[in-house]
Enzyme design. Structure first.
Site, PDB file in Angstrom:
ATOM      1  N   LYS A 133       2.729 -12.929  19.110  1.00 34.60           N
ATOM      2  CA  LYS A 133       2.823 -13.704  20.354  1.00 34.60           C
ATOM      3  C   LYS A 133       3.624 -14.990  20.111  1.00 34.60           C
ATOM      4  O   LYS A 133       4.537 -15.313  20.876  1.00 34.60           O
ATOM      5  CB  LYS A 133       1.403 -14.018  20.835  1.00 34.60           C
ATOM      6  CG  LYS A 133       1.326 -14.868  22.072  1.00 34.60           C
ATOM      7  CD  LYS A 133      -0.134 -14.920  22.562  1.00 34.60           C
ATOM      8  CE  LYS A 133      -0.389 -16.137  23.411  1.00 34.60           C
ATOM      9  NZ  LYS A 133      -1.085 -17.213  22.678  1.00 34.60           N
ATOM     10  N   SER A 187      -5.119  -2.371   5.484  1.00 37.77           N
ATOM     11  CA  SER A 187      -6.513  -1.889   5.573  1.00 37.77           C
ATOM     12  C   SER A 187      -6.784  -0.935   4.417  1.00 37.77           C
ATOM     13  O   SER A 187      -5.937  -0.119   4.079  1.00 37.77           O
ATOM     14  CB  SER A 187      -6.762  -1.102   6.870  1.00 37.77           C
ATOM     15  OG  SER A 187      -8.109  -0.635   6.882  1.00 37.77           O
ATOM     16  N   TYR A 200     -14.526   1.769   9.334  1.00 40.52           N
ATOM     17  CA  TYR A 200     -13.079   2.002   9.502  1.00 40.52           C
ATOM     18  C   TYR A 200     -12.779   2.424  10.941  1.00 40.52           C
ATOM     19  O   TYR A 200     -11.915   1.856  11.608  1.00 40.52           O
ATOM     20  CB  TYR A 200     -12.643   3.080   8.521  1.00 40.52           C
ATOM     21  CG  TYR A 200     -11.159   3.381   8.509  1.00 40.52           C
ATOM     22  CD1 TYR A 200     -10.239   2.412   8.095  1.00 40.52           C
ATOM     23  CD2 TYR A 200     -10.679   4.641   8.865  1.00 40.52           C
ATOM     24  CE1 TYR A 200      -8.880   2.704   8.062  1.00 40.52           C
ATOM     25  CE2 TYR A 200      -9.328   4.934   8.821  1.00 40.52           C
ATOM     26  CZ  TYR A 200      -8.429   3.964   8.414  1.00 40.52           C
ATOM     27  OH  TYR A 200      -7.087   4.260   8.371  1.00 40.52           O
ATOM     28  N   GLY A 239      -1.529 -12.584  17.021  1.00 39.72           N
ATOM     29  CA  GLY A 239      -1.255 -13.998  17.310  1.00 39.72           C
ATOM     30  C   GLY A 239       0.124 -14.391  16.806  1.00 39.72           C
ATOM     31  O   GLY A 239       0.877 -15.105  17.492  1.00 39.72           O
ATOM     32  N   GLY A 276       0.826  -1.210   0.000  1.00 44.68           N
ATOM     33  CA  GLY A 276       0.000   0.000   0.000  1.00 44.68           C
ATOM     34  C   GLY A 276       0.855   1.251   0.000  1.00 44.68           C
ATOM     35  O   GLY A 276       2.093   1.185  -0.029  1.00 44.68           O
ATOM     36  N   THR A 324      -6.415  -2.912  -2.303  1.00 35.58           N
ATOM     37  CA  THR A 324      -6.169  -1.473  -2.542  1.00 35.58           C
ATOM     38  C   THR A 324      -4.684  -1.188  -2.738  1.00 35.58           C
ATOM     39  O   THR A 324      -4.318  -0.121  -3.205  1.00 35.58           O
ATOM     40  CB  THR A 324      -6.720  -0.584  -1.393  1.00 35.58           C
ATOM     41  OG1 THR A 324      -6.137  -0.998  -0.161  1.00 35.58           O
ATOM     42  CG2 THR A 324      -8.232  -0.676  -1.302  1.00 35.58           C
ATOM     43  N   ASP A 364       0.255  -8.755   1.424  1.00 34.68           N
ATOM     44  CA  ASP A 364      -0.771  -7.841   0.919  1.00 34.68           C
ATOM     45  C   ASP A 364      -1.706  -8.630   0.007  1.00 34.68           C
ATOM     46  O   ASP A 364      -1.230  -9.439  -0.786  1.00 34.68           O
ATOM     47  CB  ASP A 364      -0.106  -6.688   0.135  1.00 34.68           C
ATOM     48  CG  ASP A 364      -0.989  -5.456   0.069  1.00 34.68           C
ATOM     49  OD1 ASP A 364      -2.122  -5.571  -0.428  1.00 34.68           O
ATOM     50  OD2 ASP A 364      -0.548  -4.378   0.514  1.00 34.68           O
TER      51      ASP A 364
END
Ligand code: UDP
Length: 316
Positions: A109, A79, A149, A106, A14, A39, A35
């Site tokens: 972690k 996003s 959003y 996740g 992006g 967008t 990605d």
């Protein structure tokens, strides 16, 4: 020689993600860019193909993320991020902010990696406090068109803090204010590419509402420098990064006309629902914590971006 840090950038193709990939590689990182290209664009990272420290994987990060080997940093930038994009992809926007953030946390972690969330000034909604400090909780309409959003990013912040507090993940949150520069899509609907392409094509500049709403625009290199510094500190609460130089949208349209020597007219169109009336970052914290403040003026930044758009339109 110390081993290179390995950094995963979601949304790495992006506008911001690709500049971040560049910055990390320049600073000795190996970058794995994920990605799904809804967008983002391969054009933004084409120059990195063939670089042994860069790997691109076309992937939707709302699905379980598997990455082989060591990972030191995860920067979650995936996003849709412009109002027309998140109106076009409302469910994907909600999913990447919620499920995508969960999956990326996740992974952090599991790998004991540092995690940095790209959050947004949209968490402040249509603000009742001006300029906006990090301590402000915001004024967001959850069910309006921008809610997909704003609420996804608010949830993402809550999830990030929960992983930090409950699982001890080493997290960072940056609240990004309006940013512009090369690699923005000309058709992404945001005000700068829209005005510039209208001015260059001799079309009318479409100011929404009466143009009295304000924004504060940060040049991309300044923003990326701030984010890179934040990654390397030890601070877990959100930090605003943006340029406090505030301008009305009508004045901004006039500035674009001046920079492009365009004879285009300014016309007024209906203001989109829930369009924030004012926006300016309070960057006191970033200054103190990161020794950071923007260096590139709007007139310098617009010139660089204009050259990029002219090339894209084949005008140079
Ligand atoms: N805007 C405008 N004309 C356009 C596009 C946007 O007047 O063609 C306005 C928009 O209503 C908002 C501001 O410019 O007040 C910034 O819009 P943008 O989509 O860039 O991002 P936002 O800050 O609203 O997320």
């Amino acid at each position: 020689m110390a081993e290179r840090p390995v950094s995963v950038v979601t949304g790495g193709a992006g506008f911001l993600g690709s500049h971040l990939c560049d910055k990390l590689i320049e600073n000795g990182h190996k970058v794995i860019c994920l990605d799904n290209l809804i967008t983002g664009s391969l054009d933004n990272i084409a120059h990195l193909f063939g670089n042994e420290n860069f790997k691109f994987i076309k992937y939707d990060v709302t699905e379980f993320i598997y990455v082989d080997g060591r990972v030191d940093n995860i920067l979650h930038f995936a996003s849709p991020a412009s109002p027309i994009d998140y109106l076009k992809y409302p469910i994907q926007t909600l999913k990447v902010g919620s499920l995508g953030t969960h999956k990326a946390l996740g992974l952090a972690k599991a790998k004991k990696a540092r995690f940095l969330l790209a959050s947004t000034s949209e968490v402040y909604g249509d603000p009742e406090i001006h300029p906006q400090p990090e301590s402000y909780w915001g004024n967001v309409n959850p069910i309006g068109p921008r809610g997909v959003y704003d609420e996804a990013k608010r949830f993402a912040e809550a999830m990030t803090m929960a992983y930090h507090r409950y699982h001890g993940v080493d997290t960072r949150i940056v609240r990004i204010f309006n940013t512009y520069g090369p690699r923005m899509r000309l058709d992404d609907g945001r005000v700068l590419p829209t005005f510039v392409s209208q001015a260059l094509k001799g079309e009318d500049l479409t100011v929404f509402g009466d143009g009295s709403q304000t924004r504060s625009f940060c040049y991309v290199d300044d923003l990326i420098e701030g984010i890179f510094r934040l990654l390397n500190t030890d601070y877990h609460d959100p930090v605003n990064i943006g340029n406090p130089d505030e301008i009305t949208i009508l004045e901004f349209a006039e500035e674009v006309l001046k920079h492009t020597n365009s004879k285009s007219k300014i016309i007024f169109k209906e203001l989109p629902v829930d369009d924030p009336k004012v926006r300016q970052p309070d960057i006191t914290l970033a200054k103190k914590l990161l020794g950071w403040e923007p260096k590139i003026s709007r007139s310098e930044g617009i010139k660089i971006t204009l050259n990029y758009f002219k090339q894209k339109l084949g005008l140079e």
